[in-house]
Design a protein around this motif. Sequence first.
Motif, short mmCIF file in Angstrom:
data_model
loop_
_atom_site.label_atom_id
_atom_site.label_comp_id
_atom_site.label_asym_id
_atom_site.label_seq_id
_atom_site.Cartn_x
_atom_site.Cartn_y
_atom_site.Cartn_z
N LYS A 220 -9.33 8.18 -21.83
CA LYS A 220 -10.75 8.06 -21.56
C LYS A 220 -11.53 7.65 -22.82
CE LYS A 220 -14.40 10.39 -18.98
NZ LYS A 220 -15.57 10.25 -19.83
N THR A 221 -12.37 6.63 -22.66
CA THR A 221 -13.29 6.21 -23.73
C THR A 221 -14.66 6.04 -23.08
OG1 THR A 221 -13.28 3.79 -23.45
CG2 THR A 221 -11.38 4.75 -24.61
N PRO A 222 -15.72 5.74 -23.82
CA PRO A 222 -17.05 5.57 -23.20
C PRO A 222 -17.18 4.35 -22.29
CG PRO A 222 -17.25 6.08 -25.53
CD PRO A 222 -15.81 5.79 -25.30
N ILE A 223 -16.23 3.40 -22.35
CA ILE A 223 -16.36 2.18 -21.53
C ILE A 223 -15.21 2.10 -20.53
CG2 ILE A 223 -16.61 -0.33 -21.53
CD1 ILE A 223 -18.80 0.91 -23.20
N VAL A 337 -19.21 -5.12 -23.67
CA VAL A 337 -18.85 -3.87 -24.36
C VAL A 337 -19.89 -3.57 -25.45
CG1 VAL A 337 -17.15 -2.76 -25.89
CG2 VAL A 337 -16.38 -4.06 -23.87
N TRP A 338 -20.21 -4.59 -26.25
CA TRP A 338 -21.19 -4.40 -27.33
C TRP A 338 -22.56 -4.01 -26.75
CZ3 TRP A 338 -19.24 -9.37 -30.18
CH2 TRP A 338 -18.22 -9.02 -31.08
N GLN A 339 -22.95 -4.66 -25.66
CA GLN A 339 -24.25 -4.33 -25.04
C GLN A 339 -24.25 -2.88 -24.53
OE1 GLN A 339 -27.09 -5.99 -24.93
NE2 GLN A 339 -26.43 -7.98 -25.73
N LEU A 340 -23.17 -2.48 -23.86
CA LEU A 340 -23.12 -1.10 -23.32
C LEU A 340 -23.07 -0.06 -24.44
CD1 LEU A 340 -20.67 -1.48 -20.25
CD2 LEU A 340 -23.18 -1.50 -20.25
N ARG A 341 -22.44 -0.43 -25.55
CA ARG A 341 -22.37 0.48 -26.69
C ARG A 341 -23.68 0.53 -27.48
NH1 ARG A 341 -16.95 -1.34 -30.00
NH2 ARG A 341 -15.33 -0.25 -28.81
N ARG A 351 -32.77 -1.30 -23.46
CA ARG A 351 -33.01 -0.21 -22.52
C ARG A 351 -31.68 0.40 -22.14
NH1 ARG A 351 -32.08 -3.18 -17.71
NH2 ARG A 351 -32.72 -5.32 -18.03
N LYS A 352 -31.73 1.47 -21.37
CA LYS A 352 -30.50 2.19 -21.02
C LYS A 352 -29.66 1.31 -20.10
CE LYS A 352 -29.17 6.89 -19.65
NZ LYS A 352 -27.88 6.49 -19.16
N LEU A 353 -28.42 1.06 -20.50
CA LEU A 353 -27.53 0.21 -19.71
C LEU A 353 -26.37 1.03 -19.18
CD1 LEU A 353 -27.26 -2.85 -22.16
CD2 LEU A 353 -28.85 -2.57 -20.26
N ARG A 354 -26.03 0.80 -17.93
CA ARG A 354 -24.86 1.50 -17.38
C ARG A 354 -23.76 0.51 -16.94
NH1 ARG A 354 -24.51 5.87 -12.38
NH2 ARG A 354 -22.23 6.03 -12.43
N TYR A 355 -24.15 -0.49 -16.13
CA TYR A 355 -23.15 -1.44 -15.63
C TYR A 355 -23.38 -2.85 -16.19
CZ TYR A 355 -21.74 1.93 -12.02
OH TYR A 355 -21.27 3.03 -11.36
N GLY A 356 -22.28 -3.51 -16.57
CA GLY A 356 -22.34 -4.90 -17.00
C GLY A 356 -21.27 -5.69 -16.26
N LEU A 357 -21.58 -6.97 -15.99
CA LEU A 357 -20.66 -7.82 -15.21
C LEU A 357 -20.35 -9.11 -15.95
CD1 LEU A 357 -20.86 -8.70 -11.44
CD2 LEU A 357 -21.05 -10.56 -13.11
N THR A 358 -19.10 -9.58 -15.81
CA THR A 358 -18.76 -10.92 -16.30
C THR A 358 -18.18 -11.74 -15.16
OG1 THR A 358 -16.48 -10.42 -16.94
CG2 THR A 358 -18.17 -10.03 -18.60
N ILE A 372 -16.32 -5.80 -13.89
CA ILE A 372 -17.47 -4.89 -14.00
C ILE A 372 -17.09 -3.74 -14.93
CG2 ILE A 372 -19.04 -3.33 -12.76
CD1 ILE A 372 -18.42 -5.07 -10.22
N LEU A 373 -17.90 -3.55 -15.98
CA LEU A 373 -17.67 -2.44 -16.91
C LEU A 373 -18.76 -1.40 -16.71
CD1 LEU A 373 -16.84 -4.31 -20.27
CD2 LEU A 373 -15.29 -3.67 -18.42
N GLU A 374 -18.41 -0.14 -16.97
CA GLU A 374 -19.37 0.95 -16.83
C GLU A 374 -19.37 1.82 -18.08
OE1 GLU A 374 -18.34 3.91 -13.89
OE2 GLU A 374 -20.32 4.83 -13.97
N LYS A 375 -20.57 2.16 -18.52
CA LYS A 375 -20.67 3.13 -19.63
C LYS A 375 -20.61 4.52 -19.03
CE LYS A 375 -22.74 4.31 -23.84
NZ LYS A 375 -23.87 4.41 -24.72
N VAL A 376 -19.58 5.29 -19.42
CA VAL A 376 -19.37 6.59 -18.76
C VAL A 376 -19.69 7.79 -19.65
CG1 VAL A 376 -17.70 5.86 -17.03
CG2 VAL A 376 -16.89 6.42 -19.32
N ALA A 377 -19.77 7.59 -20.95
CA ALA A 377 -19.96 8.76 -21.82
C ALA A 377 -21.45 9.14 -21.91
CB ALA A 377 -19.42 8.49 -23.21
#
Lengths: 377, 110
Positions: A220-223, A337-341, A351-358, A372-377
């Motif tokens: 498990k990591t934040p992404i 990843v950089w944007q979500l971090r 602003r607060k980001l949770r989901y990003g898509l490529t 689709i990536l999700e920030k989970v932490a």
Amino acid sequence: MTDVYIRGVGMTKFGPSERRLEDLMYEAAVTAMSDAGVDDVDGVVVGAMSPESFTGESNISAFITDYLGLVPKPTMRIETASSTGAAIFDGAFFALASGFFKNILVLAGEKMTTLSTGAATRILSEVLSPQERRQGGTMPALAALITRDYMHTYACPREALTYIAVKNHRNASKNPYAHFQFEVDAQRVETSKVIADPLRLYDCSPLSDGAAAIVMTTEKTPIRVAGIGHGTDFVALTQRESQIHFTSTRVAVKKAFKLAGIKPAKIDVAEIHDAFTPFEILGCEDVGFFEPGDGWKHILNGETEITGPLPVNPSGGLKARGHPVGASGLAQIIEIVWQLRGAAGLRQVDRKLRYGLTQSVGGLGTSNIVTILEKVA
Amino acid sequence: MEPASRLEASFCGKCRKQFVPVRAHCSSCRGRTERIYIEGRGKLRTFTTLFVTPDGFTPPLVIGICELDGGLRVLGEIGDYRARESLTVGEPVRVTEKEGKYYLLLERPA
Ligand SMILES: [Zn+2]
């Protein structure tokens, strides 16, 4: 199925480089491994579209794994034309999800600027159907046919293509990894050389050198990798059900959202395959952000700016970050990843980001991949 | 009178699908296709002029896609490059084949 996360990322600056392909890939790989805090992995998945033609190398996965000091770890190469960087991520995702691996290094690179533009254009056109190539078809030529059809069908003005070129150059001017770190104005775009009308030089992504790498893991990591999907289409443009939308993207995005269990409205930031400026419009429509034919209106409305409700290509996109063809798909994921971090520097979406898509387009729509990536932490 | 424009195509009897250029197997059911000839008339769906061309071609090269009356699309060269300034989406064209290449002929009054 085991959950899959992103542990570390790394890339070189994109653009013409004096360095060899293996040295670009080495830099990206060690940066990603250092970012991940690992000095070993269980396997290496390598992506490069055409090193055989561009720089005369084959067996590139074994060569790079050796160069990285990772022998005797398993390695293989995956290739899907211009979506290769996303395809290695796709392949490694399922290898990790199976539970057989814990950490996989995915590593993509391309070195395109050693050859003349003519020779590189010929190599890139080899992904098209034999019939269309026989007619003189090139990537920009077929993209131009799609573009005129789209613009005519949906009354899309030239202004929309220009807007995207200007926006993506502005974003790239804040990206130290970008090929073009300068802004352009509308006049410069609209007076640039016609390549294949209606496409001008500033509608086309450049030939670039560069490499990108990600350490993917089941720890498990934040992404988290929330969703992924892959679809194909007929190689010949004229055989496809639609020639103003990529059915392959629509197939891929449906799978990705199903796996993620969310709807397009949940996406906070996206990287879309703008190898040609109009592809950002089609891409946004195909992934479900906008209705078919409406994309250009939302874009002209400023909605996809970094400061808008749905930032698209904050990195500068393929258009201005550059397009080392096998590496672009992975570079898109790294930007998310950089944007979500919150680590995207001057181009950070504030602003607060949770989901990003490529969304990555291979072979002008033959093999398209959505992640689709999700920030989970 | 111009002779009718006949184009070589493939046909899958099971799926009722036609293909141009010819292909040995159907793209839907993988069944063997049969050789047929179809009428090569339709409308210009889209076009472009290439100012940067691959080896073996001289710019400006004008190519376009014709949508045949039956719905099939064919990509071909628009031989009369002088017409490139006046091409319009939807204008009638006729497709001919010569030595493995398609040509889109403009059907304009003389
Ligand atoms: Zn069939």
